[in-house]
Design a protein around this motif. Structure first.
Motif, PDB file in Angstrom:
ATOM      1  N   ASN A  46      57.205 -42.863   2.532  1.00  0.00           N
ATOM      2  CA  ASN A  46      58.575 -42.417   2.781  1.00  0.00           C
ATOM      3  C   ASN A  46      59.585 -43.549   2.724  1.00  0.00           C
ATOM      4  OD1 ASN A  46      58.716 -39.378   3.312  1.00  0.00           O
ATOM      5  ND2 ASN A  46      56.822 -40.045   4.296  1.00  0.00           N
ATOM      6  N   LYS A  49      60.456 -43.555  -0.844  1.00  0.00           N
ATOM      7  CA  LYS A  49      61.411 -42.481  -1.159  1.00  0.00           C
ATOM      8  C   LYS A  49      62.824 -42.877  -0.757  1.00  0.00           C
ATOM      9  CE  LYS A  49      58.148 -38.628  -0.886  1.00  0.00           C
ATOM     10  NZ  LYS A  49      57.751 -37.414  -0.142  1.00  0.00           N
ATOM     11  N   ASN A  53      66.021 -43.345  -3.397  1.00  0.00           N
ATOM     12  CA  ASN A  53      67.247 -42.557  -3.272  1.00  0.00           C
ATOM     13  C   ASN A  53      68.454 -43.369  -2.815  1.00  0.00           C
ATOM     14  OD1 ASN A  53      66.180 -40.005  -4.040  1.00  0.00           O
ATOM     15  ND2 ASN A  53      65.190 -39.862  -2.050  1.00  0.00           N
ATOM     16  N   THR A  57      70.866 -41.098   1.592  1.00  0.00           N
ATOM     17  CA  THR A  57      69.817 -41.093   2.601  1.00  0.00           C
ATOM     18  C   THR A  57      69.026 -39.806   2.511  1.00  0.00           C
ATOM     19  OG1 THR A  57      71.155 -42.455   4.078  1.00  0.00           O
ATOM     20  CG2 THR A  57      69.317 -41.258   5.070  1.00  0.00           C
ATOM     21  N   ASP A  58      67.732 -39.943   2.304  1.00  0.00           N
ATOM     22  CA  ASP A  58      66.809 -38.812   2.357  1.00  0.00           C
ATOM     23  C   ASP A  58      66.416 -38.686   3.825  1.00  0.00           C
ATOM     24  OD1 ASP A  58      64.541 -37.226   2.432  1.00  0.00           O
ATOM     25  OD2 ASP A  58      63.609 -38.129   0.666  1.00  0.00           O
ATOM     26  N   PHE A  59      67.069 -37.769   4.529  1.00  0.00           N
ATOM     27  CA  PHE A  59      66.878 -37.686   5.971  1.00  0.00           C
ATOM     28  C   PHE A  59      65.483 -37.214   6.359  1.00  0.00           C
ATOM     29  CE2 PHE A  59      71.491 -37.898   5.826  1.00  0.00           C
ATOM     30  CZ  PHE A  59      71.732 -38.830   6.825  1.00  0.00           C
ATOM     31  N   ILE A  60      64.834 -36.465   5.501  1.00  0.00           N
ATOM     32  CA  ILE A  60      63.460 -36.049   5.795  1.00  0.00           C
ATOM     33  C   ILE A  60      62.547 -37.272   5.777  1.00  0.00           C
ATOM     34  CG2 ILE A  60      61.481 -34.717   4.937  1.00  0.00           C
ATOM     35  CD1 ILE A  60      63.539 -32.569   4.069  1.00  0.00           C
ATOM     36  N   SER A  61      62.677 -38.091   4.736  1.00  0.00           N
ATOM     37  CA  SER A  61      61.875 -39.321   4.657  1.00  0.00           C
ATOM     38  C   SER A  61      62.226 -40.270   5.799  1.00  0.00           C
ATOM     39  CB  SER A  61      62.089 -40.011   3.311  1.00  0.00           C
ATOM     40  OG  SER A  61      61.557 -39.221   2.282  1.00  0.00           O
ATOM     41  N   GLY A  63      63.292 -39.491   8.757  1.00  0.00           N
ATOM     42  CA  GLY A  63      62.675 -38.954   9.970  1.00  0.00           C
ATOM     43  C   GLY A  63      61.180 -39.201  10.012  1.00  0.00           C
ATOM     44  N   LYS A  64      60.524 -39.076   8.852  1.00  0.00           N
ATOM     45  CA  LYS A  64      59.078 -39.309   8.806  1.00  0.00           C
ATOM     46  C   LYS A  64      58.746 -40.768   9.113  1.00  0.00           C
ATOM     47  CE  LYS A  64      57.779 -35.516   5.777  1.00  0.00           C
ATOM     48  NZ  LYS A  64      57.165 -35.144   4.493  1.00  0.00           N
ATOM     49  N   ASN A  67      59.358 -41.205  12.903  1.00  0.00           N
ATOM     50  CA  ASN A  67      58.294 -40.521  13.650  1.00  0.00           C
ATOM     51  C   ASN A  67      56.971 -41.279  13.553  1.00  0.00           C
ATOM     52  OD1 ASN A  67      59.821 -38.430  14.674  1.00  0.00           O
ATOM     53  ND2 ASN A  67      59.400 -37.070  12.960  1.00  0.00           N
TER      54      ASN A  67
END
Length: 132
Positions: A46, A49, A53, A57-61, A63-64, A67
């Motif tokens: 991530n 990723k 990008n 900001t790829d917020f899903i990446s 966050g991963k 986390n």
């Protein structure tokens, strides 16, 4: 009754086959060493990723990555790990702060530094022979 008995036998066989493949679904998940390796993989994948990008900001990446860092920090045994656990906790805290600062200033060097830290940690982790 023969048909019913055959169906019960087939169901039992199917359950056994399912159980055999259940742990193979994600390679490594069956051991604590493997689970930590998976977390390292998720973080590094991530971060890539995020870099790809950039400057978006790829917020899903994002966050991963955060986390994953949190999972690693919470998995430390501060009593048994002693100084090593303390140093790892500091690295995880630093990495988390760098990621959050990246959101504010978009300096790609921040995520490159975090990537470098996790490549080093992952290399060290994979060199350990797991004792389960």
């Amino acid at each position: 009754t023969n048909i019913m008995w055959r169906n019960i036998m087939n169901m039992g066989y199917n359950i056994q086959e399912y159980k055999k493949t259940e742990n193979e679904y994600v390679k490594g998940i069956e051991t604590s060493h493997g689970r930590i390796s998976l977390v390292f993989d998720v973080i590094l994948e991530n971060i890539e990723k995020l870099k790809k990008n950039h400057p978006k900001t790829d917020f899903i990446s994002f966050g991963k990555v955060l986390n994953g860092i949190t999972i690693l920090a919470k998995s430390l045994d501060m009593e048994k790990g002693g100084e090593l656990s303390e140093q790892l906790l500091e690295l995880y805290d630093y990495s988390s702060r760098q990621m959050k600062s990246y959101l504010e200033d978009k300096k790609i060097k921040r995520i490159e530094d975090v990537k470098s830290i996790f490549i080093t940690l992952n290399d060290g982790w994979t060199s350990i022979d797991p004792v389960e």
